[in-house]
Scaffold this active site. Structure first.
Site, PDB file in Angstrom:
ATOM      1  N   ASP A 187       3.971 -41.050 -22.885  1.00 52.20           N
ATOM      2  CA  ASP A 187       4.159 -41.595 -21.249  1.00 52.20           C
ATOM      3  C   ASP A 187       4.532 -42.654 -20.946  1.00 52.20           C
ATOM      4  OD1 ASP A 187       2.996 -38.922 -20.102  1.00 52.20           O
ATOM      5  OD2 ASP A 187       0.977 -39.079 -21.888  1.00 52.20           O
ATOM      6  N   LYS A 191      -3.450 -30.552 -14.761  1.00 53.00           N
ATOM      7  CA  LYS A 191      -2.105 -30.487 -14.918  1.00 53.00           C
ATOM      8  C   LYS A 191      -1.226 -29.704 -13.842  1.00 53.00           C
ATOM      9  CE  LYS A 191      -2.809 -32.658 -19.177  1.00 53.00           C
ATOM     10  NZ  LYS A 191      -2.045 -32.272 -20.708  1.00 53.00           N
ATOM     11  N   LYS A 212      15.293 -58.052 -34.280  1.00 50.44           N
ATOM     12  CA  LYS A 212      13.636 -57.306 -35.025  1.00 50.44           C
ATOM     13  C   LYS A 212      12.830 -58.230 -34.395  1.00 50.44           C
ATOM     14  CE  LYS A 212      11.757 -56.710 -39.447  1.00 50.44           C
ATOM     15  NZ  LYS A 212      11.532 -56.562 -40.456  1.00 50.44           N
ATOM     16  N   ASN A 268       5.997 -39.122 -31.550  1.00 52.93           N
ATOM     17  CA  ASN A 268       5.465 -38.893 -32.124  1.00 52.93           C
ATOM     18  C   ASN A 268       5.822 -37.796 -32.375  1.00 52.93           C
ATOM     19  OD1 ASN A 268       5.717 -36.325 -30.670  1.00 52.93           O
ATOM     20  ND2 ASN A 268       5.932 -37.800 -28.674  1.00 52.93           N
ATOM     21  N   PHE A 308       3.663 -27.302 -20.152  1.00 56.18           N
ATOM     22  CA  PHE A 308       2.939 -27.250 -21.990  1.00 56.18           C
ATOM     23  C   PHE A 308       2.050 -28.552 -21.455  1.00 56.18           C
ATOM     24  CE2 PHE A 308       4.094 -24.785 -25.276  1.00 56.18           C
ATOM     25  CZ  PHE A 308       5.092 -24.551 -24.171  1.00 56.18           C
TER      26      PHE A 308
HETATM   27  N1  CTP Z   1       5.711 -34.177 -19.672  1.00 57.47           N
HETATM   28  C1  CTP Z   1       6.910 -34.588 -18.721  1.00 57.47           C
HETATM   29  N2  CTP Z   1       7.164 -36.161 -18.660  1.00 57.47           N
HETATM   30  C2  CTP Z   1       6.527 -37.424 -18.845  1.00 57.47           C
HETATM   31  C3  CTP Z   1       5.000 -36.747 -19.632  1.00 57.47           C
HETATM   32  C4  CTP Z   1       4.636 -35.109 -19.920  1.00 57.47           C
HETATM   33  O1  CTP Z   1       7.405 -34.086 -17.862  1.00 57.47           O
HETATM   34  N3  CTP Z   1       6.372 -38.385 -18.934  1.00 57.47           N
HETATM   35  C5  CTP Z   1       5.282 -33.163 -19.124  1.00 57.47           C
HETATM   36  C6  CTP Z   1       5.395 -32.682 -20.881  1.00 57.47           C
HETATM   37  O2  CTP Z   1       6.735 -32.260 -21.389  1.00 57.47           O
HETATM   38  C7  CTP Z   1       4.272 -31.239 -20.509  1.00 57.47           C
HETATM   39  C8  CTP Z   1       3.556 -31.739 -19.490  1.00 57.47           C
HETATM   40  O3  CTP Z   1       3.869 -32.616 -18.814  1.00 57.47           O
HETATM   41  O4  CTP Z   1       5.263 -30.527 -19.898  1.00 57.47           O
HETATM   42  C9  CTP Z   1       2.118 -32.422 -19.810  1.00 57.47           C
HETATM   43  O5  CTP Z   1       2.382 -33.608 -20.748  1.00 57.47           O
HETATM   44  P1  CTP Z   1       0.928 -34.204 -21.012  1.00 57.47           P
HETATM   45  O6  CTP Z   1       1.475 -35.836 -21.764  1.00 57.47           O
HETATM   46  O7  CTP Z   1       0.057 -33.819 -21.779  1.00 57.47           O
HETATM   47  O8  CTP Z   1      -0.014 -34.529 -19.805  1.00 57.47           O
HETATM   48  P2  CTP Z   1      -0.176 -34.952 -18.717  1.00 57.47           P
HETATM   49  O9  CTP Z   1       0.356 -35.208 -17.898  1.00 57.47           O
HETATM   50  O10 CTP Z   1       0.360 -36.714 -19.202  1.00 57.47           O
HETATM   51  O11 CTP Z   1      -1.873 -35.943 -19.767  1.00 57.47           O
HETATM   52  P3  CTP Z   1      -2.752 -36.939 -20.337  1.00 57.47           P
HETATM   53  O12 CTP Z   1      -1.014 -37.522 -20.959  1.00 57.47           O
HETATM   54  O13 CTP Z   1      -3.186 -37.534 -19.995  1.00 57.47           O
HETATM   55  O14 CTP Z   1      -2.806 -35.623 -21.555  1.00 57.47           O
END
Ligand code: CTP
Length: 398
Positions: free
Chosen positions: A280, A339, A290, A211, A325
């Site tokens: 995620d 969250k 590859k 990302n 965050f």
């Molecule tokens: N985070 C984490 N582990 C993951 C994904 C996210 O610890 N596998 C943490 C990020 O570092 C951040 C928080 O979770 O502090 C929020 O992450 P975000 O991806 O924005 O929220 P999600 O709960 O994954 O929801 P969505 O992606 O649906 O917005």
């Protein structure tokens, strides 16, 4: 924040004395009140006049030098007592020996005694001299007394040798001074772990899913926390940023790596801040070779990664503070509050990617601090300023 702060530069007789002109000039330009004290030997390498022109202050060499407009004043006492930071660089074996044993026979060593501010010593000499046990023991005495020792660097020395004993770059010396005076040291004794940057999830040997995270917010948090005296561990994904001073950096690549490095250390931490943009999802399988293109569409099966923040929330040790965050493009408050609850965090710093001045690549941010029952939006500010506010908010709850 160094504006108006009184910084004393004590310069002893090493060839690197000339480099201190840059240090004095940089500090002066930042608005500091810079006072230079030199040993007689230092004046063999550079003239006091140079420093007087650069700092607009009188340079003292002899303890009995008078202050031009106040002959009754005792400069080594007034300067020492009013200093906000005292850097001795280059510090020769001789001056280190004198400081370690309370010998005060020149302006530098005499002014150190009444000083109650952070005292930074940068030993700088030939590597063999530096390695001599008597010099090492004297350095140890100063370290134990609370002086901050700035390690010399490895490189070509004036004596013709290559080795340690080289004065670090001027910018680094200034950074050490900034670290000592810029903020109150209100996080001393606190262990903080911060995650930063993106993760990279491999698909095959040439492709990744990642990302846009630059790591800037997490690095700002680590930098400011270290400046406020915390013991900082920064677990970072692949970013193009320098490790802040006094920060222990752990590099990771994938979400799984980050989970491992963070959970291994989490029980030891007082505060954990998850500023990383953790993937995620990750590819179900990683191809050994590859992946070659074929006709028609293609889809990649993905599986969920472990949610690190959620895991930390479920395994929080008593008294530990957990901050996450949340980056959203719509329904910022609603989604971020969800969250906070879902992940059992104590605080969420939310920002809207679509608002100008907030988000990934920029040096500024607009953060809403969300806690149980409250949401406070901070104005647009630099990421360092936002880091300061976030840490203060956390500190107010400890
Ligand atoms: N985070 C984490 N582990 C993951 C994904 C996210 O610890 N596998 C943490 C990020 O570092 C951040 C928080 O979770 O502090 C929020 O992450 P975000 O991806 O924005 O929220 P999600 O709960 O994954 O929801 P969505 O992606 O649906 O917005």
């Amino acid at each position: 924040m160094i504006k108006g702060k009184r910084i004393i530069l004590g310069i002893s007789g090493g060839i690197a004395a000339y480099k201190m002109t840059n240090v004095a000039s940089m500090l002066y330009k930042m608005g500091a009140d810079v006072h230079v004290l030199m040993t007689k030997n230092a004046t063999q390498f550079i003239t006091p006049k140079t420093f007087e022109v650069l700092t607009k202050n009188k340079v003292y060499i002899d303890t009995f030098d008078e202050t031009p407009d106040d002959p009754v004043n005792v400069p080594h006492i007034t300067l020492g007592q009013s200093a906000d930071c005292f850097l001795i660089a280059p510090a020769t074996a001789n001056i280190i020996g004198k400081l370690a044993h309370g010998i005060a026979d020149d302006m530098v060593t005499t002014t150190v005694l009444p000083a109650r501010c952070p005292i930074l010593i940068c030993p700088s000499m030939n590597g063999y001299m530096l390695d001599n046990p008597v010099v090492q023991e004297n350095i140890e005495i100063l370290r134990k007394r609370g002086y901050k020792i700035i390690d010399s660097e490895f490189g070509n020395l004036a004596c013709g040798y290559e080795g340690k004993g080289k004065l670090p770059k001027e910018e680094l010396l200034v950074e050490h001074i900034l670290n000592a005076v810029e903020y109150e040291h209100d996080l001393v004794g606190k262990k903080i772990m911060i995650s930063a940057g993106p993760t990279e999830e491999p698909l095959d040997p040439v492709r990744i899913i990642t990302n846009h995270s630059s790591g800037k917010m997490g690095f700002a948090l680590a930098r400011v926390a270290a400046k406020r005296g915390a013991e900082v561990t920064l677990v970072s994904g692949p970013v193009n940023l320098e490790t802040p001073l006094n920060v222990n950096r752990v590099n990771i690549t994938t979400a799984e790596d980050m989970f491992k490095e963070i959970t291994e250390r989490s029980a030891d931490m007082d505060i954990i801040i998850m500023a990383a943009a953790v993937a995620d999802y990750t590819p179900e399988t990683v191809a050994d070779n590859k992946i070659k293109k074929k006709d028609g569409e293609m889809s990649i099966p993905l599986k969920r990664t472990k949610d690190i923040l959620k895991y930390l929330g479920e395994n929080k040790k008593p008294g530990q503070f957990l901050c996450g965050f949340s980056m959203e493009t719509e329904n910022l408050l609603e989604n971020s509050t969800a969250k906070l609850e879902k992940k059992n965090a104590d605080m969420i710093c939310a920002n809207n990617l679509k608002v100008p001045g907030a988000g990934y690549k920029v040096d500024t941010n607009i953060i809403t601090i969300i806690k149980k029952g409250s949401a406070v939006e901070l104005p647009l500010m630099s990421k360092d300023e936002a880091a300061y506010e976030i840490l203060s908010e956390i500190l107010s709850d400890l």
